[in-house]
Design an enzyme around this catalytic site. Structure first.
Site, PDB file in Angstrom:
ATOM      1  N   GLY A 128       2.266  47.809  41.578  1.00 20.76           N
ATOM      2  CA  GLY A 128       1.905  47.516  43.083  1.00 20.76           C
ATOM      3  C   GLY A 128       0.354  46.597  42.996  1.00 20.76           C
ATOM      4  O   GLY A 128      -0.270  46.298  43.841  1.00 20.76           O
ATOM      5  N   LYS A 133       0.034  43.147  42.509  1.00 19.70           N
ATOM      6  CA  LYS A 133       0.336  41.972  43.371  1.00 19.70           C
ATOM      7  C   LYS A 133       0.548  42.416  44.586  1.00 19.70           C
ATOM      8  O   LYS A 133       0.372  41.851  45.458  1.00 19.70           O
ATOM      9  CB  LYS A 133       1.236  41.234  42.746  1.00 19.70           C
ATOM     10  CG  LYS A 133       0.785  40.820  41.036  1.00 19.70           C
ATOM     11  CD  LYS A 133       1.624  39.973  40.714  1.00 19.70           C
ATOM     12  CE  LYS A 133       1.082  39.711  39.006  1.00 19.70           C
ATOM     13  NZ  LYS A 133       1.321  40.752  38.251  1.00 19.70           N
ATOM     14  N   CYS A 168       4.428  37.873  32.034  1.00 17.79           N
ATOM     15  CA  CYS A 168       3.453  38.260  31.181  1.00 17.79           C
ATOM     16  C   CYS A 168       3.908  38.043  29.656  1.00 17.79           C
ATOM     17  O   CYS A 168       3.567  38.721  28.673  1.00 17.79           O
ATOM     18  CB  CYS A 168       2.253  39.378  31.290  1.00 17.79           C
ATOM     19  SG  CYS A 168       3.365  40.863  31.071  1.00 17.79           S
TER      20      CYS A 168
HETATM   21  C1  LIG Z   1       6.168  43.075  35.212  1.00 15.97           C
HETATM   22  S1  LIG Z   1       6.277  44.504  36.035  1.00 15.97           S
HETATM   23  C2  LIG Z   1       5.839  44.200  37.786  1.00 15.97           C
HETATM   24  C3  LIG Z   1       4.426  44.294  37.726  1.00 15.97           C
HETATM   25  C4  LIG Z   1       3.768  44.429  39.365  1.00 15.97           C
HETATM   26  N1  LIG Z   1       4.375  43.118  40.013  1.00 15.97           N
HETATM   27  C5  LIG Z   1       2.403  44.473  39.402  1.00 15.97           C
HETATM   28  O1  LIG Z   1       1.704  43.371  39.702  1.00 15.97           O
HETATM   29  O2  LIG Z   1       1.901  45.353  39.307  1.00 15.97           O
HETATM   30  C6  LIG Z   1       8.078  44.270  36.327  1.00 15.97           C
HETATM   31  C7  LIG Z   1       8.845  45.553  37.319  1.00 15.97           C
HETATM   32  O3  LIG Z   1      10.048  45.121  37.264  1.00 15.97           O
HETATM   33  C8  LIG Z   1      10.841  46.096  37.689  1.00 15.97           C
HETATM   34  N2  LIG Z   1      12.460  45.735  37.436  1.00 15.97           N
HETATM   35  C9  LIG Z   1      13.015  45.580  36.151  1.00 15.97           C
HETATM   36  N3  LIG Z   1      14.309  45.341  36.601  1.00 15.97           N
HETATM   37  C10 LIG Z   1      14.554  44.953  37.646  1.00 15.97           C
HETATM   38  C11 LIG Z   1      15.525  44.569  38.640  1.00 15.97           C
HETATM   39  N4  LIG Z   1      16.691  44.338  37.986  1.00 15.97           N
HETATM   40  N5  LIG Z   1      15.121  44.516  39.844  1.00 15.97           N
HETATM   41  C12 LIG Z   1      14.090  44.694  40.280  1.00 15.97           C
HETATM   42  N6  LIG Z   1      12.844  45.149  39.680  1.00 15.97           N
HETATM   43  C13 LIG Z   1      13.145  45.572  38.275  1.00 15.97           C
HETATM   44  C14 LIG Z   1      10.196  46.917  36.551  1.00 15.97           C
HETATM   45  O4  LIG Z   1      10.692  48.407  36.866  1.00 15.97           O
HETATM   46  C15 LIG Z   1       9.078  46.829  36.501  1.00 15.97           C
HETATM   47  O5  LIG Z   1       8.319  47.607  37.558  1.00 15.97           O
END
Ligand SMILES: C[S@@+](CC[C@H](N)C(=O)[O-])C[C@H]1O[C@@H](n2cnc3c(N)ncnc32)[C@H](O)[C@@H]1O
Length: 305
Positions: free
Chosen positions: A116, A118, A233
């Site tokens: 969360g 972002k 990232c």
């Molecule tokens: C880089 S992290 C996101 C970080 C978040 N946006 C933040 O700023 O705190 C990527 C997220 O994508 C989720 N994820 C993985 N595969 C996914 C999918 N097919 N659809 C939606 N979310 C997915 C993961 O569970 C993870 O929480």
């Protein structure tokens, strides 16, 4: 330094020798990250929070985010953090939402939202007016997302638990779409070497396939005239330029240059015999040595009206 990495994961070093083999790259990859945070303007003003934290920390402005600051220590244990006045967030990871430019009243899709960081940044730029669909596919990551949304006083987020590809069915619906995609997390190695241990090329290929599907679904769901930001990232071109190239080749998407006071490394236009569209040159590729931050990749995409 490079040899230290090779002891942990030799294949990783072989791969990144093709991406950036400069001495600075390996030096900064092994240097611990500077702590940073964002002031949550839904709860307090930047001036009040900085005034309060300044008696305990040396604080320095993050040049590309008005609410972002570097600190000389971990702010995660402070009362300001507990009260949701600040959010511990890596400085380069503030760029995607700054580039997204969400405004009050908009309908925004945050496709991969947990934990969360972002979502809460989007809400503060929207001044808690409008609606954010904060989605994540993983059940065990939804709780932390909800808890951060509550801690930060976000009132406009609806949390959903879907595979991001699901949103492709909502054609031309959202004013803004953020895809902060699941990735191989190489930028996070500076935070924790465990990301290096788990890195594999097989995983990069599999993530690249998923990311291409997520970006196409997100673009479909974007309104004409709307903005989509794709970010990771990590620094592998398969997860970055190749994903943007895939979108450009299959849609009418336009890549817009990100105009912020941040240093970047030239995007990769050719890799392992594949040549990408020249449009990928407008993406922002950040290597750890560019600004002494986590490595990051950000693409700002516009759907023609
Ligand atoms: C880089 S992290 C996101 C970080 C978040 N946006 C933040 O700023 O705190 C990527 C997220 O994508 C989720 N994820 C993985 N595969 C996914 C999918 N097919 N659809 C939606 N979310 C997915 C993961 O569970 C993870 O929480």
């Amino acid at each position: 330094m490079k040899s230290e990495f090779a002891c942990i994961n030799r294949k990783f070093v072989e791969r990144y020798e093709k991406i950036d083999d400069s001495e600075d790259f390996w030096k900064f990859m092994s240097k611990p990250l500077r702590p940073s945070f964002r002031v949550n303007t839904l709860k307090a003003s930047v001036e009040d929070v900085i005034c309060s934290l300044s008696d305990r920390f040396e604080i320095e402005q993050v040049p590309w985010c008005r609410e972002g600051f570097f600190a000389d220590g971990d702010v995660g244990g402070t009362i300001e953090h507990q009260l949701g006045l600040i959010f511990s967030q890596e400085a380069s990871s503030m760029i995607p939402v700054v580039s997204l430019e969400p405004k009050p009243g908009m309908l925004v899709l945050d496709m991969c939202a947990s934990p969360g960081g972002k979502t809460t940044q989007i809400a503060q730029y929207m001044e808690n007016v409008g609606c954010i669909i904060a989605n994540d596919v993983k059940y065990d990551r939804i709780n932390i997302l909800i808890s951060n949304i509550q801690r930060c006083g976000v009132l406009i987020a609806k949390v959903t638990m879907k595979d991001g590809r699901f949103f492709g069915r909502f054609r031309d619906r959202f004013d803004r779409v953020l895809i902060d995609a699941p990735c191989s997390n190489v930028g996070m190695v500076r935070k924790n070497y465990r990301y290096l241990k788990f890195w594999s090329l097989k995983e990069v290929y599999s993530l690249s396939r998923l990311q291409k599907e997520l970006i196409l679904a997100g673009y479909r769901a974007l309104k004409p005239g709307g903005v989509l930001v794709y970010s990771t990232c990590t620094l592998d071109p398969l997860e970055n330029e190749e994903v943007v190239d895939h979108l450009i080749s299959n849609t009418d998407a336009i890549v817009e240059k990100i105009d912020l006071p941040v240093k970047g490394t030239k995007p990769i236009t050719e890799f392992e015999g594949k040549r990408y569209s020249g449009e990928v040159k407008r993406c922002l590729r950040i290597h750890p040595q560019d600004n002494d931050t986590e490595g990051f990749f950000i693409a700002k995409i516009v759907k023609p009206s």
